[in-house]
Design an enzyme around this catalytic site. Structure first.
Site, PDB file in Angstrom:
ATOM      1  N   ASP A  67     -20.443  34.802 -18.871  1.00 19.99           N
ATOM      2  CA  ASP A  67     -21.763  35.021 -19.536  1.00 19.99           C
ATOM      3  C   ASP A  67     -22.414  36.289 -18.802  1.00 19.99           C
ATOM      4  O   ASP A  67     -21.852  36.914 -17.633  1.00 19.99           O
ATOM      5  CB  ASP A  67     -22.563  33.939 -19.208  1.00 19.99           C
ATOM      6  CG  ASP A  67     -22.296  33.104 -18.004  1.00 19.99           C
ATOM      7  OD1 ASP A  67     -21.852  33.676 -17.058  1.00 19.99           O
ATOM      8  OD2 ASP A  67     -22.654  32.065 -17.934  1.00 19.99           O
ATOM      9  N   ASN A 136     -27.701  20.380 -15.046  1.00 19.16           N
ATOM     10  CA  ASN A 136     -28.142  19.542 -16.390  1.00 19.16           C
ATOM     11  C   ASN A 136     -26.834  19.630 -17.192  1.00 19.16           C
ATOM     12  O   ASN A 136     -27.045  19.242 -18.474  1.00 19.16           O
ATOM     13  CB  ASN A 136     -29.300  20.329 -17.145  1.00 19.16           C
ATOM     14  CG  ASN A 136     -28.999  21.967 -17.488  1.00 19.16           C
ATOM     15  OD1 ASN A 136     -27.813  22.246 -17.376  1.00 19.16           O
ATOM     16  ND2 ASN A 136     -29.783  22.561 -17.927  1.00 19.16           N
ATOM     17  N   HIS A 138     -25.015  21.946 -17.859  1.00 17.77           N
ATOM     18  CA  HIS A 138     -24.507  23.060 -18.661  1.00 17.77           C
ATOM     19  C   HIS A 138     -23.189  23.670 -18.328  1.00 17.77           C
ATOM     20  O   HIS A 138     -22.817  23.632 -17.081  1.00 17.77           O
ATOM     21  CB  HIS A 138     -25.606  24.284 -18.673  1.00 17.77           C
ATOM     22  CG  HIS A 138     -25.835  24.779 -17.513  1.00 17.77           C
ATOM     23  ND1 HIS A 138     -27.104  25.405 -17.261  1.00 17.77           N
ATOM     24  CD2 HIS A 138     -24.901  25.644 -16.639  1.00 17.77           C
ATOM     25  CE1 HIS A 138     -26.990  26.110 -16.248  1.00 17.77           C
ATOM     26  NE2 HIS A 138     -25.789  26.039 -15.888  1.00 17.77           N
ATOM     27  N   GLU A 143     -26.666  25.079 -22.650  1.00 14.03           N
ATOM     28  CA  GLU A 143     -27.689  24.360 -22.260  1.00 14.03           C
ATOM     29  C   GLU A 143     -27.823  22.966 -22.977  1.00 14.03           C
ATOM     30  O   GLU A 143     -27.340  22.956 -24.146  1.00 14.03           O
ATOM     31  CB  GLU A 143     -29.139  24.896 -22.327  1.00 14.03           C
ATOM     32  CG  GLU A 143     -29.306  26.247 -21.499  1.00 14.03           C
ATOM     33  CD  GLU A 143     -29.530  26.139 -20.279  1.00 14.03           C
ATOM     34  OE1 GLU A 143     -29.098  24.800 -19.530  1.00 14.03           O
ATOM     35  OE2 GLU A 143     -30.090  26.971 -19.263  1.00 14.03           O
TER      36      GLU A 143
END
Ligand code: F6R
Length: 241
Positions: A67, A136, A138, A143
């Site tokens: 990313d 979280n 991810h 997400e």
């Protein structure tokens, strides 16, 4: 999913580097999937040490990063392109044109995403994909969501990810709000996946990934359906298992 727990962050890095070294020994032309963030830094340090000792050779390898932030150029010190060169590429013998990071400055993000997926496919797919995990759950910048995304795409970052990544920037309002990321489908296409997590703040995400429902609300949980995933944890990240 094979889970191994180590005494320290350093040992997690050593173990991960050993898996990369074995992959490169088996196939010097390996396509490596790489990650940024704090978690892989000890792995990259160990890989640099193995390279310096003459035990690992990257000269024929290729790499694809997961990313990049939208709006940050290669020269920006907080870009993932910059991070990868500083932490790894500038210290090993990987060819300059063999490293790939999605462009955060693309004029046409749709074309950039399609081109990135096409380049990975043309390279023969990723042999070994390194992953960290967000608090979280991810993976890359996928997400919590209502579904799993297939290919490379542009995402809006959640407030919690922006806050978690704020530490790399001067202030929170400098953290980009969008990123270009490989999709969960692209990650799952890798032949082997190596998920690393260290520290207490990853314990819940690891528990939910390993023991919870397989759900896009915890994107990493899909890794349980992959046939070849190794999870390397320190004691803190494993504390809720
Ligand atoms: C980075 C990436 C992210 C990180 C995750 C954990 O390329 O894709 O998913 O792996 O945010 O980051 P750290 O390791 O900084 O806790």
């Amino acid at each position: 999913m094979e889970i191994k727990v180590f005494d320290s962050v350093q040992k997690v890095g050593q173990a991960a580097a050993m898996i990369f070294a074995a992959q490169l020994m088996k196939n010097p032309r390996s396509v490596l999937g790489l990650a940024t963030g704090s978690t892989p830094i000890p792995t990259y340090q160990q890989l640099i040490a193995l390279y310096q000792e003459g035990l690992v050779d990257f000269s024929q390898a290729q790499s694809y990063n997961l990313d990049e932030y939208c709006g940050l150029s290669h020269e920006h010190v907080c870009s993932y392109y910059y991070f990868m060169h500083e932490q790894l590429f500038d210290h090993i013998n990987i060819a300059k044109d063999a490293v790939h990071v999605p462009s955060g400055m693309a004029q046409d993000f749709d074309a950039e995403c399609k081109g990135y997926d096409a380049a990975i496919a043309k390279a023969g797919g990723v042999d070994l994909q390194l992953l960290g995990i967000g608090r979280n759950g991810h993976i890359a910048f996928n997400e919590p969501d209502a579904c799993f995304t297939h290919g490379t795409h542009v995402v809006s970052l959640t407030k919690s990810t922006i806050q978690a990544n704020r530490r790399f920037f001067d202030s929170e309002d400098q953290v980009p709000t969008r990123a270009i990321t490989m999709g969960v489908g692209s990650i799952m296409a890798a032949r082997q996946i190596l998920l690393l997590a260290t520290g207490e703040d990853k314990a819940e995400a690891i528990r939910d990934t390993v023991k919870g429902d397989i759900t896009p609300q915890v994107q990493a949980s899909i890794l349980r359906t992959h046939p070849n995933v190794v999870v390397l944890l320190d004691r803190e990240a494993a504390s809720l298992l």
